[in-house]
Enzyme design. Structure first.
Site, short mmCIF file in Angstrom:
data_model
loop_
_atom_site.label_atom_id
_atom_site.label_comp_id
_atom_site.label_asym_id
_atom_site.label_seq_id
_atom_site.Cartn_x
_atom_site.Cartn_y
_atom_site.Cartn_z
N ASP A 481 0.84 -1.21 0.00
CA ASP A 481 0.00 0.00 0.00
C ASP A 481 0.87 1.25 0.00
O ASP A 481 2.07 1.21 0.31
CB ASP A 481 -0.88 -0.04 1.26
CG ASP A 481 -2.15 0.78 1.15
OD1 ASP A 481 -2.26 1.58 0.20
OD2 ASP A 481 -3.01 0.64 2.03
N ASP A 551 -10.80 2.16 -3.13
CA ASP A 551 -11.34 1.92 -1.79
C ASP A 551 -12.86 1.95 -1.79
O ASP A 551 -13.49 1.63 -0.79
CB ASP A 551 -10.82 2.98 -0.81
CG ASP A 551 -9.46 2.59 -0.25
OD1 ASP A 551 -9.05 1.43 -0.44
OD2 ASP A 551 -8.82 3.44 0.39
C1 DGJ Z 1 -5.76 2.06 1.95
C2 DGJ Z 1 -6.17 0.82 1.21
O1 DGJ Z 1 -6.68 1.15 -0.03
C3 DGJ Z 1 -7.17 0.05 2.05
O2 DGJ Z 1 -7.61 -1.06 1.35
C4 DGJ Z 1 -6.52 -0.34 3.35
O3 DGJ Z 1 -5.48 -1.23 3.10
C5 DGJ Z 1 -6.02 0.90 4.06
N1 DGJ Z 1 -5.18 1.70 3.23
C6 DGJ Z 1 -5.26 0.52 5.30
O4 DGJ Z 1 -4.68 1.58 5.91
#
Ligand code: DGJ
Length: 746
Positions: A481, A551
């Site tokens: 990430d 997300d």
């Molecule tokens: C952003 C990601 O897109 C989410 O899926 C998740 O992993 C969060 N970060 C966690 O902080």
């Protein structure tokens, strides 16, 4: 196919062929100007093609009319535009000499044609065997400043795509400073073209935007140090009349994950210049004598069969010639990610219970997301402290992974390797590892700083911690990430002249980290992510076969996000999960089956607490996982056709995937809004075999487990009828309803 070279009356011509397209380059005038002659539908020969450079229309080439050299420079369709010598359109290159001037004019020196394709040092790039790819390298030079440039073009035997890149070499004795180096420049006569770009925001990535180009310059870019949610390093150029199925469509896509610029310019002579490369703002690169700079790769596609043809070429290119992962042609494990299910509030028991429930329903991997390390009980701390928190995961990571494995499930884990929290042991020990400008307090985002991964000691330290975690248990998957863009870009180690190199060095460092991770764990399934889909670009696909798309897991929001993404990326790359309702991003309630049907169009999984689902939804999970196994081959490997766009009509969405042998097809239909007193909607399908007949079946999640997941409607239609006349979709009761029609050759 391949590349043909011909010489005629002092002019040199190169014809680069893919199965259905030709690209012609000409070297004209005594000086050896590199001209763009043609890009489009395949032409079998190129006799006289140099007239397309317009050199002969008006006697104003420098050879014949030196007094009007600038008139020539300002309208000659070039392969790589010069700077500061009379072409007043956008330049491709700008290099500062010791004396402080910045003009560059690259002219032809020599060329080489060979089978195969070289990799790009430190950068992602498409690849292919000697049977699959032919490459042309044209060496150019600007003698006045001691600069050589190698322009490379690779054509693919099986895909309508051309990969371009440029490498600069300082052949002089003095230092040069590169301030701009675009990866590709494409000049064409403007045919009243329009452009498509993919615009977005967090949780709203890659919405398609189509608009007229118009005179002057239009551009999209990123100065965020990463690709960003906001714009994609992509531009499509289309005729006004181009549709999904017909008309010219040119695509230009940059395989890069940092600051980029895509630009289109129409000038006074109605000539169009399209360009892509590293964003020149804040960029500079010092080239000492003998040093070189490699620019990232640009990927060009032309289709005479509309946007659909362009999309399918990109999908093929990325599936066959960009993604390297051992998983690229495999069905990916159905995963359950605990992020939306628990956020930071979990321990080993909670995760185990989720895994247990999920395993019983057919889910194959548990992914433990953010919050398992250091004192990370919220997003204010601990990034950089990649040590398992054993208060949270009692018994340690291995114990949890072993228990999950005993359920028959694999285990995956989340990292955010490029980041550091001010409240972390790492930051306390190495505050200078964070990117910052001396004397200026760097801006926080999500309460975190960006680590300067251009520095080897930083990369080594972080990778070492990651490797220890990954070696400590049977971990099959990593979600990588990145949750903030770069700002306050300053390096504690580069000298003042080289500060402009940091953003690019950062990207190279991040690529190197991913490469080393994959070398250490060759069988790892890597999924990239950046606050959802802020780093969904071809560069990252070189490292990970799938990327978390957004997300936003709301099934309706996902329609536009997935449509824009699928315009260039294969469905096999798009992370798509079923989550709970009301949706955590938009608060919408959608039926569980609709959420499943939308997620089945990507790499399928769940993002919820399985223990909290109703029995009815659990039954559906069982059916969805069966559907995934039965139909993912078509989704992953098939050809994608866009039938209707909810983004355009605001009522319904429809797309189709057809197996390569055209014997099977899935038609995804989502009725977003119901309409009063509407009867069935007839939609023309695509991509089928006209002479075949197809049995029309439907996927269904209705009923208990004894009921089959495929229902035969008893209808049989010809492929020709389905494509020319269409297939009827009956109106469904309510909003947000979806179905998948399965066509099977009789
Ligand atoms: C952003 C990601 O897109 C989410 O899926 C998740 O992993 C969060 N970060 C966690 O902080």
């Amino acid at each position: 196919m391949g590349i043909i070279f011909a010489e005629n009356q002092g002019n040199k011509l190169f014809k680069l062929d893919t199965p259905n397209t030709s690209y012609i380059i000409g070297v004209v005038c005594e000086e050896g100007f590199l001209g763009h002659v043609y890009y489009g539908k395949k032409v079998s020969d190129m006799q006289g093609a140099e007239h397309l450079t317009r050199m002969y229309d008006h006697p104003f080439t420098p050879d014949t009319n030196a007094r009007d050299r600038l008139s020539f420079m300002d309208c000659f369709p070039t392969e790589y535009s010069s700077h500061g010598v009379g072409d007043y359109r956008e330049s491709s290159i700008r290099v500062k000499t010791k004396q402080g001037q910045e003009a560059v004019l690259l002219t032809y020196v020599s060329h080489e044609i060979y089978k195969g394709k070289k990799g790009l040092e430190g950068l992602p790039a498409t690849f292919g065997s000697e049977d699959e790819v032919t490459t042309l390298e044209i060496t150019c030079e600007d003698k006045a400043i001691g600069l050589k440039a190698v322009l490379s073009y690779s054509v693919f035997e099986d895909t309508d795509a051309i990969a371009r890149n440029i490498k600069l070499i300082n052949t002089g004795e003095d230092k040069l400073i590169v301030h701009k180096v675009m990866s590709a420049c494409l000049d064409m006569d403007n045919q009243d073209y329009e452009m498509i770009t993919l615009h977005g925001s967090w949780a709203r990535e890659r919405h398609m935007q189509r608009k007229a180009i118009g005179y002057g310059k239009s551009s999209v870019s990123s100065v965020r140090g990463e690709t960003g949610h906001q714009d994609q390093p992509f531009m499509a150029i289309l005729e006004k009349t181009t549709t999904q199925t017909s008309g010219d469509a040119y695509g230009i896509h940059l395989a890069y994950s940092g600051n980029f610029r895509m630009m289109a310019e129409v000038n006074q002579f109605d000539m169009l210049r399209v360009m892509c490369g590293i964003e020149p703002e804040n960029f500079s690169w010092v080239l000492e004598s003998g040093e070189y700079f490699q620019a990232p790769e640009a990927l060009l596609v032309y289709s005479s069969e509309g946007l659909g043809g362009m999309s399918r070429s990109y999908h093929e290119l990325y599936r066959k010639h960009l993604i390297r992962s051992p998983y690229k042609d495999k069905k990916r494990p159905i995963l359950i990610n605990n992020w939306e299910g628990t956020y930071f509030d979990f321990d080993e028991t909670k995760l185990y219970n989720i895994a247990k429930e999920a395993a019983a329903l057919g889910v194959e991997m548990l992914v433990m997301d953010d919050g398992w390390f250091g004192n990370r009980f919220d997003d204010n701390r601990a990034l950089g402290d990649w040590v398992v928190n054993e208060d949270k995961l009692k018994g340690g990571l291995k114990s949890l992974v072993d228990k999950v494995n005993a359920l028959g499930m694999d285990f995956g884990i989340w990292f955010e390797p490029e980041m550091v929290s001010p409240d972390s042991d790492l930051y306390r020990a190495h505050p200078d590892w964070a990117i910052a400008i001396p004397g200026r307090v760097p801006g926080l985002a999500r309460n975190q700083y960006v680590l300067d991964v251009s520095r080897k000691e930083v990369r080594d330290y972080i990778l070492d911690m990651m490797f220890q975690v990954l070696h400590s248990a049977n971990i099959k998957y990593v979600k990588w990430d990145m949750n903030r863009p770069l700002s306050d870009v300053g390096s504690a180690v580069l000298n003042s002249e080289r500060q402009g190199e940091l953003s690019h060095r950062y990207v190279l460092g991040m690529y190197e980290m991913q490469e080393r991770l994959l070398q250490e764990f060759p069988d790892l399934l890597l999924e990239n992510c950046s606050g959802g889909g802020a780093r969904f670009d071809p560069g990252m696909l070189y490292y990970s076969p799938q990327i978390w798309t957004s997300d936003d897991t709301d099934a309706i929001e996902r329609l536009q996000i997935q449509e824009g993404t699928a315009l260039i990326y294969p469905l096999s790359t798009m992370g798509a999960h079923v989550s709970v309702c009301p949706n955590h991003t938009v608060g919408r309630n959608t039926p569980f089956d609709t959420r499943g049907y939308v997620a089945l169009a990507g790499t399928f999984g769940y993002e919820l607490d399985m223990t909290k689902l109703s029995d009815e939804d659990k039954q559906m999970v069982k059916k969805q996982t069966q559907m995934y196994h039965q139909f993912n081959d078509i989704v992953r490997e098939g050809d994608y056709y866009r039938i209707a766009s909810y983004g355009e009509n605001h009522l319904y969405d429809c797309f189709q995937v057809v197996s390569k042998d055209k014997k099977k097809s899935l038609v995804f239909f989502v009725q977003v809004l119901n309409e009063a007193n509407k009867k069935s909607r007839i939609l023309k399908l695509q991509g089928l075999c006209p002479s075949s007949t197809y049995a029309v079946k439907e996927l269904t999640m209705e009923g208990d487990l004894s009921e089959p997941i495929v229902k035969d409607t008893g209808k049989v239609f010809g492929g020709e009828l389905l494509m020319n006349a269409g297939l009827g979709f009956e109106r469904m009761w309510g909003d947000y309803r979806a179905k998948i029609v399965y066509l099977e050759e009789n």
